[in-house]
Design a protein around this motif. Structure first.
Motif, PDB file in Angstrom:
ATOM      1  N   PRO A 263      -8.985  10.009 -36.958  1.00  0.00           N
ATOM      2  CA  PRO A 263     -10.607  10.639 -37.607  1.00  0.00           C
ATOM      3  C   PRO A 263     -10.797   9.824 -38.823  1.00  0.00           C
ATOM      4  N   VAL A 264     -12.337  10.062 -39.626  1.00  0.00           N
ATOM      5  CA  VAL A 264     -12.676   9.442 -40.328  1.00  0.00           C
ATOM      6  C   VAL A 264     -12.661  10.109 -41.794  1.00  0.00           C
ATOM      7  N   TYR A 265     -11.678   9.123 -42.541  1.00  0.00           N
ATOM      8  CA  TYR A 265     -11.520  10.160 -43.843  1.00  0.00           C
ATOM      9  C   TYR A 265     -13.162   9.628 -44.764  1.00  0.00           C
ATOM     10  N   VAL A 266     -13.299  10.602 -45.782  1.00  0.00           N
ATOM     11  CA  VAL A 266     -14.310  10.768 -46.692  1.00  0.00           C
ATOM     12  C   VAL A 266     -13.355  11.361 -48.029  1.00  0.00           C
ATOM     13  N   MET A 326      -7.170   5.415 -40.250  1.00  0.00           N
ATOM     14  CA  MET A 326      -8.592   5.769 -40.146  1.00  0.00           C
ATOM     15  C   MET A 326      -9.634   5.530 -38.390  1.00  0.00           C
ATOM     16  N   THR A 327      -9.890   6.013 -38.503  1.00  0.00           N
ATOM     17  CA  THR A 327     -11.156   5.102 -37.634  1.00  0.00           C
ATOM     18  C   THR A 327     -12.715   4.638 -38.141  1.00  0.00           C
ATOM     19  N   ALA A 328     -12.911   4.926 -39.392  1.00  0.00           N
ATOM     20  CA  ALA A 328     -14.002   4.345 -40.339  1.00  0.00           C
ATOM     21  C   ALA A 328     -13.851   5.054 -41.421  1.00  0.00           C
ATOM     22  N   VAL A 329     -13.651   4.555 -43.050  1.00  0.00           N
ATOM     23  CA  VAL A 329     -13.223   5.338 -43.935  1.00  0.00           C
ATOM     24  C   VAL A 329     -15.093   5.129 -45.132  1.00  0.00           C
ATOM     25  N   THR A 337     -10.917   1.205 -53.963  1.00  0.00           N
ATOM     26  CA  THR A 337     -11.075   1.553 -52.790  1.00  0.00           C
ATOM     27  C   THR A 337     -11.717   0.822 -52.421  1.00  0.00           C
ATOM     28  N   LEU A 338     -12.601   0.142 -52.265  1.00  0.00           N
ATOM     29  CA  LEU A 338     -13.106  -0.770 -51.362  1.00  0.00           C
ATOM     30  C   LEU A 338     -12.478  -1.671 -51.389  1.00  0.00           C
ATOM     31  N   ALA A 339     -11.078  -2.196 -52.126  1.00  0.00           N
ATOM     32  CA  ALA A 339     -10.214  -3.769 -51.368  1.00  0.00           C
ATOM     33  C   ALA A 339      -9.944  -3.503 -50.475  1.00  0.00           C
ATOM     34  N   GLN A 340      -9.109  -2.014 -50.759  1.00  0.00           N
ATOM     35  CA  GLN A 340      -7.994  -0.766 -49.268  1.00  0.00           C
ATOM     36  C   GLN A 340      -8.885  -0.557 -48.340  1.00  0.00           C
ATOM     37  N   GLY A 341     -10.267  -0.773 -48.309  1.00  0.00           N
ATOM     38  CA  GLY A 341     -10.593   0.012 -47.364  1.00  0.00           C
ATOM     39  C   GLY A 341     -10.807  -1.962 -45.851  1.00  0.00           C
ATOM     40  N   VAL A 346     -10.727  -1.681 -40.921  1.00  0.00           N
ATOM     41  CA  VAL A 346     -11.660  -0.113 -40.221  1.00  0.00           C
ATOM     42  C   VAL A 346     -12.955  -0.718 -40.941  1.00  0.00           C
ATOM     43  N   PRO A 347     -14.285  -0.170 -39.888  1.00  0.00           N
ATOM     44  CA  PRO A 347     -15.648  -0.221 -40.560  1.00  0.00           C
ATOM     45  C   PRO A 347     -16.051   1.023 -41.958  1.00  0.00           C
ATOM     46  N   CYS A 348     -16.873   0.933 -42.580  1.00  0.00           N
ATOM     47  CA  CYS A 348     -16.968   1.484 -43.078  1.00  0.00           C
ATOM     48  C   CYS A 348     -18.479   2.281 -44.153  1.00  0.00           C
TER      49      CYS A 348
END
Length: 427
Positions: A263-266, A326-329, A337-341, A346-348
């Motif tokens: 899924p996509v994380y939001v 995830m497939t995107a965040v 959060t940016l660093a973990q992404g 995965v794309p953000c």
């Protein structure tokens, strides 16, 4: 260096401001140091869960976020006049809150008697305490906002091709600390026995403490270190927590992940909003419009529980565990959060609210690891769905995100930062 140095880590803010310093503290402990974390009381149990000593600060500054004025300031959908008036009201109490934080920091110093202090710049008293005690202090920065450079403006300010603009931006940042001059001088004269400071720059970097080593917890693969930085400005790489190998996700989340494609994380972390139900509808409509499944973090926005076929809400889940699945965040663009992404590969999609977040949104897009950002004030289901589709389907974004993650996984920002801190102990 003493065989077991006593180090006090002073940090304050939301989870994204605290977690990197917890990661650094864990690294310092592994190297044989005695470390105490002093931060908001609400994080106490979590910090102690890492086996770290804890000293509390008042929650007062964080509690402001949940007030109507705090929500108006953060939520970009509020009108400009409403945000300005809310900001004025909040500013009136900022000095009092700063003095209370300073007293809490001083109490932690008195109980731990540290050989060195590592601090987040939100704890304004830290370098002044170092000056009073004659001990070294090291600043930890999650955003390049203080050390001037001609390469770029402070993150969060727009990029303009105006001669001298970039360096001027850093002067504005330092000038902004003038708002705390009166409250800091009350701390200096009444608590620390020091002479008053005369400018915002001296509030931030008091001359009596000498040159302050500033460790930037940022990867040079994300922002290359400027050649015109002074030697005391160091870029270490990100400060990540060790992987939570024993973490057990909620059963609902495990079932959802097993039931279909990634899924996509939001999630918008500590960002509070004035109408969470309306924002949640935008999110769910966007996920369905993009044709993807979604995991929505309830966060400080307080989204209601959803448990349907294609979208669920979850409480706090460690990003280092969740994001690689995830497939995107989609997130607000906070530095942590940016660093973990980035590390998840995965794309953000960044939906910046305020502060440094628009700068990180622009940087993610420029690096080719993020789809078109969607600022909170312009957020709609259609715009968000468009960017989510790009993040999920654009193969260049996916390739770039994986390549950046491979670089970040080879870095050890905690080890480099710890080495610099230990150098300061005997310099």
């Amino acid at each position: 260096m003493p065989e077991s140095a006593s180090i006090l880590v002073l940090t304050y803010g939301t989870r994204g401001d605290v977690e990197p310093f917890v990661a650094l503290a864990c690294g310092l402990v592994r190297r044989g140091n005695k470390v105490t974390i002093c931060t908001a009381e609400r994080f106490g149990d979590w910090v102690k869960g890492f086996g770290l000593a804890f000293a509390p600060m008042s929650n007062a500054s964080l509690d402001v976020i949940d007030t109507p004025d705090g929500k108006a300031m953060i939520d970009g959908s509020s009108g400009l006049l409403r945000r300005v008036t809310a900001g004025i009201r909040l500013a009136r109490g900022a000095g009092t809150i700063n003095e209370a934080m300073s007293r809490d920091a001083w109490a932690a110093v008195q109980s731990t008697r540290p050989d060195l202090i590592v601090y987040h710049p939100k704890v304004l008293a830290a370098p002044h305490i170092g000056e009073a005690l004659g001990i070294p202090v090291v600043m930890g920065l999650l955003q390049p906002m203080i050390v001037p450079t001609s390469n770029f403006p402070p993150v969060g300010l727009p990029r303009l091709t105006v001669p001298g603009y970039n360096r001027f931006g850093y002067s504005l940042v330092r000038l902004s600390y003038s708002a705390f001059r009166k409250s800091m001088n009350r701390v200096r004269t009444g608590l620390l026995g020091l002479k008053p400071v005369r400018s915002g720059r001296e509030v931030l970097l008091p001359g009596g403490v000498g040159p302050i080593k500033i460790l930037h917890a940022i990867s040079p693969a994300v922002i290359p270190r400027p050649a015109d930085w002074p030697p005391e400005a160091i870029m270490t790489g990100y400060w990540y927590l060790p992987p939570g190998e024993n973490y057990e996700p909620p059963a609902k989340l495990s079932r959802f992940l097993d039931a279909g494609p990634a899924p996509v994380y939001v999630g918008f972390g500590s960002m509070t909003v004035e109408e969470p139900a309306s924002l949640l509808r935008i999110i769910t409509d966007a996920l369905r419009g993009a044709g993807v499944r979604g995991v929505v973090a309830s966060g400080w926005a307080g989204f209601d529980c959803i448990d349907i076929d294609d979208v669920i809400t979850v409480p706090a889940v460690p990003h280092e565990w969740l994001f690689p699945r995830m497939t995107a965040v989609v997130h607000h663009g906070g530095a942590g959060t940016l660093a973990q992404g980035f590390r998840a590969g995965v794309p953000c999609v960044i939906c910046p609210f305020f502060g440094d977040q628009p700068g990180w949104a622009d940087r993610s897009f420029a690096l080719g690891v993020g789809a078109q950002p969607v600022p909170r004030r312009k957020l709609s289901a259609e715009r968000l769905a468009h960017s989510i589709r790009s993040a999920v389907n654009d193969q260049s974004l996916r390739h770039n995100a994986k390549a950046l993650a491979q670089v970040l996984r080879k870095e050890d920002g905690v080890a480099l930062a710890a080495t610099e801190i230990e150098k300061s102990l005997h310099s």
